[in-house]
Design a protein around this motif. Sequence first.
Motif, short mmCIF file in Angstrom:
data_model
loop_
_atom_site.label_atom_id
_atom_site.label_comp_id
_atom_site.label_asym_id
_atom_site.label_seq_id
_atom_site.Cartn_x
_atom_site.Cartn_y
_atom_site.Cartn_z
N THR A 81 0.83 -1.20 0.00
CA THR A 81 0.00 0.00 0.00
C THR A 81 0.86 1.25 0.00
N ILE A 82 1.88 1.26 0.82
CA ILE A 82 2.77 2.42 0.88
C ILE A 82 3.45 2.62 -0.46
N GLY A 83 3.91 1.55 -1.08
CA GLY A 83 4.54 1.65 -2.39
C GLY A 83 3.58 2.21 -3.43
N ARG A 84 2.35 1.76 -3.38
CA ARG A 84 1.35 2.25 -4.34
C ARG A 84 1.08 3.73 -4.12
N LEU A 85 0.99 4.16 -2.87
CA LEU A 85 0.78 5.58 -2.60
C LEU A 85 1.88 6.42 -3.22
N HIS A 86 3.12 6.01 -3.04
CA HIS A 86 4.25 6.75 -3.62
C HIS A 86 4.23 6.69 -5.14
N ARG A 87 3.93 5.53 -5.67
CA ARG A 87 3.96 5.34 -7.12
C ARG A 87 2.88 6.15 -7.83
N ASP A 88 1.68 6.23 -7.22
CA ASP A 88 0.54 6.88 -7.87
C ASP A 88 0.35 8.33 -7.48
N LEU A 89 1.15 8.84 -6.59
CA LEU A 89 0.99 10.21 -6.11
C LEU A 89 1.02 11.23 -7.25
N GLY A 90 1.92 11.05 -8.19
CA GLY A 90 2.04 11.98 -9.31
C GLY A 90 0.87 11.97 -10.27
N LYS A 91 0.01 10.97 -10.18
CA LYS A 91 -1.15 10.87 -11.07
C LYS A 91 -2.35 11.66 -10.56
N LEU A 92 -2.26 12.17 -9.33
CA LEU A 92 -3.40 12.86 -8.73
C LEU A 92 -3.39 14.35 -9.06
#
Length: 116
Positions: A81-92
């Motif tokens: 979950t933490i990895g996904r948050l970091h990975r997808d942050l730029g898409k928001l």
Amino acid sequence: MNEKQPTDIFQQRLKDARTLRGLNQAELAGKAGLPAASVSHFESGPRKPSFDNLKALASALDVTTDYLLGRSDTPEASAETIGRLHRDLGKLTEQDLKLATDFLDLLVQRKTKGSE
């Protein structure tokens, strides 16, 4: 000042996580692919693990490296979950980031109120 040093925190967290998982030092070493003496040295302090060994220990113990390093107090924090948050942050969008921040604040407040 009686604040624990990062090395002290790592030593204690490694031992705590090993105990939590019901492993002795040799068993943890085997699961992590390390010599048995390494775990003993890491827990007693004369040696610090390399980055690769830190990752292997965290994986073998099913905890995050942040927990072992004292950056998180929750051993079960989901690395995925933490990895996904970091990975997808730029898409928001900015609006999405604001909404996510507000939601996280709400969750933290809920947890804080529940522990009182």
